[in-house]
Each structure stands twice: as structure tokens, then as C-alpha cells.
Scaffold this motif. Structure first.
Motif, short mmCIF file in Angstrom:
data_model
loop_
_atom_site.label_atom_id
_atom_site.label_comp_id
_atom_site.label_asym_id
_atom_site.label_seq_id
_atom_site.Cartn_x
_atom_site.Cartn_y
_atom_site.Cartn_z
N THR A 58 0.87 -1.33 0.08
CA THR A 58 -0.05 0.07 0.07
C THR A 58 0.94 1.29 0.01
OG1 THR A 58 -1.83 -1.23 0.96
CG2 THR A 58 -1.93 0.91 1.23
N SER A 59 1.24 1.77 -1.34
CA SER A 59 1.85 2.87 -1.54
C SER A 59 2.03 3.33 -2.80
CB SER A 59 3.51 2.41 -0.98
OG SER A 59 4.14 1.76 -2.09
N THR A 62 6.72 4.72 -5.82
CA THR A 62 7.94 5.05 -5.25
C THR A 62 8.33 4.15 -4.15
OG1 THR A 62 7.92 7.14 -6.19
CG2 THR A 62 9.32 7.01 -4.34
N GLU A 66 11.59 2.03 -3.26
CA GLU A 66 12.41 2.15 -1.89
C GLU A 66 12.47 0.68 -1.38
OE1 GLU A 66 11.40 5.44 0.53
OE2 GLU A 66 11.97 4.32 2.57
N PRO A 217 17.61 -0.44 7.31
CA PRO A 217 16.66 -0.37 8.22
C PRO A 217 15.49 -0.40 7.16
CG PRO A 217 17.75 1.55 8.17
CD PRO A 217 18.51 0.76 7.27
N LYS A 218 14.28 -1.19 7.69
CA LYS A 218 13.01 -1.21 6.99
C LYS A 218 12.06 -1.89 7.79
CE LYS A 218 15.49 -5.04 5.43
NZ LYS A 218 16.88 -5.01 4.88
N TYR A 219 10.94 -1.45 7.74
CA TYR A 219 9.84 -2.17 8.79
C TYR A 219 8.60 -2.27 7.81
CZ TYR A 219 6.84 -3.48 12.71
OH TYR A 219 5.99 -4.19 13.52
N TYR A 220 7.83 -1.03 7.59
CA TYR A 220 6.73 -1.10 6.71
C TYR A 220 7.03 -1.87 5.25
CZ TYR A 220 2.44 0.91 4.35
OH TYR A 220 1.46 0.72 3.70
N PHE A 221 8.01 -1.42 4.71
CA PHE A 221 8.46 -1.82 3.55
C PHE A 221 9.42 -3.37 3.61
CE2 PHE A 221 7.95 2.39 1.77
CZ PHE A 221 6.60 2.25 1.42
N LYS A 225 8.77 -9.47 6.04
CA LYS A 225 7.28 -9.54 6.57
C LYS A 225 6.33 -10.02 5.69
CE LYS A 225 8.63 -6.08 10.36
NZ LYS A 225 9.08 -7.10 11.54
N PRO A 236 1.25 -7.95 5.94
CA PRO A 236 1.61 -7.74 7.02
C PRO A 236 1.02 -6.71 7.81
CG PRO A 236 3.54 -6.99 5.80
CD PRO A 236 2.23 -7.54 4.95
N TRP A 237 0.37 -5.57 7.07
CA TRP A 237 -0.48 -4.37 7.43
C TRP A 237 -1.57 -4.43 6.77
CZ3 TRP A 237 3.39 -4.63 10.59
CH2 TRP A 237 4.78 -4.50 10.11
N THR B 58 0.39 7.84 1.82
CA THR B 58 -0.39 6.74 1.22
C THR B 58 0.27 5.43 1.68
OG1 THR B 58 -0.96 7.96 -0.93
CG2 THR B 58 -0.80 5.44 -0.97
N GLU B 66 6.25 4.49 11.30
CA GLU B 66 7.59 4.40 10.80
C GLU B 66 7.88 5.98 10.56
OE1 GLU B 66 8.48 1.42 8.32
OE2 GLU B 66 10.06 2.34 7.37
N ALA B 97 14.27 -1.54 14.58
CA ALA B 97 14.55 -1.64 13.20
C ALA B 97 15.53 -0.62 12.56
CB ALA B 97 13.42 -2.00 12.19
N TYR B 220 10.74 7.63 0.78
CA TYR B 220 9.20 7.65 0.60
C TYR B 220 8.38 8.21 1.69
CZ TYR B 220 4.40 6.07 -0.32
OH TYR B 220 2.93 5.90 -0.66
#
Lengths: 397, 397
Positions: A58-59, A62, A66, A217-221, A225, A236-237, B58, B66, B97, B220
Motif C-alpha cells: 500500500t504505497s 516510489t 524504496e 533499516p526497514k519495517y513497513y516495506f 514480513k 503484514p499491515w 499513502t 514509521e 529496526a 518515501y
């Protein structure tokens, strides 16, 4: 006034796709959604021509770019990126934001990188981990042969090739697995014919091995996960549910038309736009041309703002301008996604009328449309499957 | 079967909001969208009760979490987070993270952190840069008084307080500026009554100063890029246009109802759910209770799966289960967003019927609904503004 978008994202949404979004919201862990999402995931593999899972983020697009950088690489890794336009340049910006040693192949905006240029750079930097390229450079309307580049990358290095397919997926031939493309990404508001808000990424086995080692580092992306969640048919989200419901409808349309037919249609429509523009005396920018978007020089001496105004407010047509240093030099006509022959006749006829109104007189009204029609006549008829009454319909009231 | 969601995200979408998404897509740089987005931005300030700009990302709510971490902090910075549930825990996961030294205040899931606990931890760590807290912990249904915590943070440190308002914004009283909340985030599929896919973040002046110094990698989710774009009424990346069009409609509904009325409505509905549950012999989990979601223990001895099945497939009602170690212990009834009195009567009556069908007999049918109605009777009548005919309508055909 009817409004028509000829922009390379957002692209027009088919009415049935738009209405799918208006359905009552469903929970992403209820069986109705799980069924939709599993069908979407199968159809995305078809779209990418891959056996790998395609991950839905969900983005905007771009975000998927990333995700590629942050999941594949580690601090200080070397990567090559091709900057032949605003979106090629973005690969470099993202790499540098993450502390990746990004080596730029900067080419004049408006042409494609050559295999030799990539080979030379790979020979200079034996330790490159990834090569980032753009299949269809939206800012310049230039197409790059990523099949050829993938061969060069694999013959000359151990690097992975990462392809921005944001405006190529669903417009240009693309066989992720057969061509050895390690990572392919795309976005929703492009060839997929749904509104912006989703992006997509698929990775080869080799790319997944790099993901295991990456320390950025990453979490949402985080793709690890995403992979773990997808094993349960999940994300995951909380995903953009309404957009995925729309995507399901759009992907069914794509499957029904067939990828090869869709690629052919984009080839035909883009050729028609180019021939139409040339016939009215417009000069094309960039080469080789993308099937998604055509970049055209503003003719000398016209009032560009007035031209744009007539196009938008008299004929309801939005085309895109140029970006960065091309801002006042070119405009871009998109034919990516939900377009057909009549749409192209429409946009070229509007160009003719708007140009004539601002005093550009190097053509006669109808020249462009005639050239468009000639291109369509050259192409083989696509079998029209229609049941029932082939007569003209009678009028009822 | 009519389906009704009582889950804390997605929450039900009003029909007019859903239909707004099905309108023809507009380009995010065309005047129609710029007008919508500028109205949305004004109304978001009202929602957050702040003079600061509220940035629309988004992503799901996790993306905004994050964004807070990656934009405020630098490598090795110390931060405190309160883990009183799955979403409090997530602050710590994101911090780690990104290489942030995250100090955990771990409290038993089901209660709120006390001001003393936060004060003690701040005194132990004088160099803490940020304190991450959760206003309404969705996983436990627990409310935390962030106004009080903000005072403690500001009196005892130079740290900023960052509030996860994902299920509190639009449900609980929240005055970002007056209470000194430095960062507030929320998500779209919650009190905002639109589908998932957008998240929101606003920052105080003090927080913006930290953004200037932050060295964590981001692209992002870069808030500097977001701020620069918003100066032109724009977003740095193509936004989820259809969701923003829906948001515009939803925010107008929120403004029309009035935030204070909305907070009162959530207080009333949540109290009614709690009283309804207690009247049928159900034990509530967690304290103090959130106005967004009520967590309830499964009664001993019932077949939980069968109960859930009856609720979902006989009465069309989806409630949420427990998360992590609470998975088979509690279920959660959401009343966040687009709900009214009759919805609550509906869900409590369905609970009664489903419980009776699985053999739970510690109540008489109607006990729960009666308790619900009694709560509603206690609350002051809200003035109904209706023009025209106050008679019962006659039937037409």
C-alpha cells in the motif's frame, strides 16, 4: 464537460472497476477478501510472467522502488543506476538516502542507455550488487530494452537487475522469469487501470538471497514480513482493501483480453499517436519510444499556456507537461491502460483543434486523424467475439 | 445476508463516501483535486485540533508510525515506548529496526501506563529524545490519558511525546496543540470512515526541529519532502486520489456533526456496549476502556468457534478476535466511526442470540438490549435538525 485524462498516471478507470470500489467494505481477514486476494495474487504472476509471488504494497510506485533498495542492499554496497530521466534519477536518490554507494550512468534525457555503457560500468566496478534500470521512462517517453540489459548484467557480474516497470507492465512485452529480471516493480494507477495507492514487487530466488543478508533499516516495506504474511494469504499491515477489490476486477479484464493482445494494442495506439503528431507537424521527443507515453516538443512560437488551456477547458483533455529541464519544452500524451482507437482519434483531433486555435498553421485540420486511421488500418483485425444480434439496433422508446 | 462489520479497522463506510470513490478519477495536479486536497488539509487540522499541517501519507497506519520514528530520531538515539498491547509493542519494533535505543515500559496488557511509570523511566534516562505512547490500544481496548502523559513528559524531559491516535482520533477527545502533543498520527479506516490506504501525521514546532537533525534513512516517508510538496498544495508522490476524494466527503460529515458531538457519541455507544455485555453475563477485559473498541472475555465453557460462526454466518456480524496471547481469551467489538444507537442494539442482540445458541444461559434474551437502551435514555437528547414534514410519511405507489 466530459473530462478525459491522457496522463501517465492516474490513467482512466473502467466504470466496472470504479464501481467495485464502492461496494460495502469487507474485512481483510474475512473469507470473501482472502478469496479475492488469492485470485489477485495468481493474476499478478500472469501479469509479471513469473512463478514468483508478487507482493502488493500500500504505497505509490516510489514505495516499491524504496522496498527494492532497502531490502536488497546493505550499508556501503555498490549499485549502478541509469539516469535517463526523472524516474531513473530517483533510483539514485533512494540509494543515497540509504547510504548505498550509487554509481550513476547519466545519459542525455531522451535516449536509452546502451548495453555497452552498462557493460563498461560493470567492468569498472566488479563488486556491484545491483543494477537499477527503467523499462519505460515516464518523464521522457523512452523505452529501454531490459531483456538485453539483463543479459549484459548476468554475463558481466553477479549483480541483480532491478527493473522499474511502473509504466511498462501491461504496455510492453515483459517476461520476468524468461528474461532473467531479478526484481520487477509496478504501480496501480498505470497499466493496471485502478486508482493510485498500490505498488507491486516480485523477486527472483537470487534476489531473495540478498534480502536475507540486507542490513538496511526497514519495517513497513520489509519484504521478509510481506513474505511471511503471504504464506497465510495475508499482508503484514492492513492493505488498501477497496483498491484490491478494484484490482481484482481489472486483472480479470486483463486476463480476458490477454497480455499479448494488450501489448499489441499499446504498440498500435502509441504508433498511431506518433504518426498523428508527425502528420500535424509536431516533432517527437525521445527515442526509442515507449508504448505507454509519447513525448512531443511544443511547436515553436505558440502560446503554450493558451494551448494547454484550450485543450483542458474547451475539450476536457488533460495531457502531462514536461518535468525538470523539459518543463517548457515537451508535453506528454499517455496511452497507457484503458484506451482504445476512438480515444486516440479523440486526443489527436483535440490537439489539432487546439493548435489551430492558438495559430499553429503547419497542417490542415484532419491531417492527424487521417494518419491515426491509417495506422489502425495497417494492423490486423482483432477477432471480435460478440454473440446475438449483428444487425444495427432498432430504436426503442 | 446483510453484512455488518464491528471491527476496529476497516470500519463501515457511509454510502455517500463509498460512491465518491467511484467517480471518474481526477489528476492530482488538476485544479479539481487541488481544491479538494486543500479543503481536506484544513479539515484535518480541525480533526487534530492543531494549527500545524497534517500530512497525508499513502500507507496503512504503520507507515505513519514509521514516518514518526525515521524522521524524528537519529542512529543510537534513546527513546521510551510503552508496550501495553500489540500496537504499543510496534513502536519498539520500529525503533529497533532503525537502530534506535528503545527503552520499553512493559505493562500487563489490559491496563494503561501510569504517569508515575513514565516519570520514573524519564528520570532514569535523562537523554531520551522521544516517548511513544498509544492513546487507544486497539489490541486490548484500553484508553490511556495522553494529556496527563504529555505533562509528565514535558515536566521531566526535553523529549517529544508521540501519540498513536490510530483508533482514538475521531473517537476520543484530543487537542493536539492545547495538550502539547508533539506528534499525532492516525489512519483512514478508523474514525475517518474511509477504506484503508491513507495515514496521517502532524508535528509540533519542536518535533520539526528534530526532523531537521534526524539522520535515519528515509525517502518515501520523508516528512521534509512532504512539507516541501505541501507548500505547493501537493504531495511528493502520487497520492491515493480516490481515497482522498472519499476523505473529503467523510471530513465534511465530521465537521457537520461536530467533533464534540462525535466524541460524545463514541462515549455513549461504548458505554452502551459495555453495559449490554455485562447485563448478559460477559466479563470485560481491560481498563480504563477505550471508546473505540470493547474487549470482552469469551465466557467459560462455550464453543468459541461455533459462537463466532453463528455470529458471522447466521447474523452477518464480524467482530475481531484477540491478538497474540489474548487470541483465544477475548473478542473485540468495535464502535469506532460510522455507528449509531441502532447498530449497537443490533450487535448486542446478535451476541445474545449467538450465545444462547451455543448454550450460554446466564442471561435471558433481551437483557443486553435492555441495558443498552437504558444507557441511551440516560444521555441528553441531541437536537435533531430536520426541516419539512414532521408527520409520519404516508405510503405512495
Amino acid at each position: 464537460m466530459k473530462k478525459r485524462l491522457f496522463t501517465p498516471g492516474p490513467t482512466p478507470i473502467p466504470e466496472n472497476v470504479a464501481l467495485a470500489m464502492a461496494q460495502p467494505i469487507i474485512h481483510h481477514r474475512n473469507p470473501e477478501f482472502i478469496e479475492i486476494f488469492s485470485r489477485v495474487n495468481e493474476n499478478l504472476k500472469y501479469l509479471f510472467q513469473t512463478k514468483q509471488d508478487v507482493y502488493t504494497l500500500t504505497s505509490s510506485g516510489t514505495g516499491a522502488m524504496e522496498a527494492a533498495v532497502a531490502n536488497l542492499l546493505s550499508f556501503g554496497d555498490k549499485a549502478i543506476f541509469v539516469n535517463g530521466g526523472k524516474f531513473g534519477e530517483r533510483w539514485g536518490e533512494i540509494c543515497r538516502a540509504y547510504g548505498v554507494d550509487a554509481i550513476e550512468i547519466k545519459i542525455e534525457w531522451g535516449r536509452a542507455v546502451t548495453p555497452e555503457e552498462v557493460r563498461d560500468e560493470l567492468k569498472k566496478h566488479r563488486d556491484v550488487k545491483a543494477v537499477f534500470v527503467t523499462h519505460s521512462e515516464t518523464s521522457t517517453g523512452v523505452f529501454t530494452d531490459v531483456k538485453e540489459l539483463a543479459e549484459v548484467v548476468h554475463e558481466n557480474s553477479d549483480a541483480v537487475i532491478v527493473v522499474d516497470g511502473i509504466t511498462s507492465v501491461g504496455a510492453h512485452e515483459l517476461y520476468m522469469d524468461d528474461w532473467g529480471l531479478d526484481v520487477v516493480i509496478t504501480g496501480s494507477q498505470k497499466g493496471l487501470m485502478i486508482p493510485p495507492g498500490l505498488s507491486f514487487i516480485a523477486l527472483s530466488e537470487k534476489a531473495w538471497k540478498m534480502v536475507e543478508k540486507s542490513n538496511l533499516p526497514k519495517y513497513y516495506f520489509s519484504l521478509k514480513k510481506a513474505r511471511k504474511a503471504l504464506q497465510n494469504g495475508d499482508t503484514p499491515w492492513t492493505p488498501a482493501i477497496a483498491l484490491i477489490v478494484a484490482l481484482d476486477v481489472a486483472l480479470k479484464m486483463i486476463k480476458d483480453e490477454g497480455l499479448e493482445n494488450i501489448w499489441k494494442r499499446h504498440e498500435k495506439l502509441s504508433k498511431a499517436v506518433r504518426e498523428g503528431c508527425k502528420a500535424i507537424g509536431l516533432k517527437l521527443f525521445g527515442n526509442p519510444p515507449s508504448h505507454a507515453v509519447t513525448a512531443v516538443y511544443f511547436p515553436d512560437g505558440i502560446d503554450k499556456k493558451e494551448f494547454q488551456k484550450v485543450l483542458k477547458y474547451k475539450y476536457g483533455i488533460t495531457v502531462a507537461g514536461g518535468q525538470e529541464h523539459l518543463k517548457d519544452k515537451i508535453f506528454r500524451i499517455s496511452h497507457l491502460g484503458y484506451y482504445d482507437e476512438i480515444d486516440i482519434v479523440g486526443v489527436i483531433s483535440a490537439l489539432e483543434m487546439a493548435l489551430a486555435e492558438v495559430g499553429f498553421d503547419e497542417f490542415k485540420l484532419g491531417d492527424g486523424v487521417k494518419a491515426v486511421q491509417k495506422v489502425f488500418a495497417e494492423y490486423e483485425k482483432i477477432e471480435v467475439k460478440q454473440g446475438g444480434n449483428d444487425e444495427f439496433l432498432s430504436c426503442c422508446h
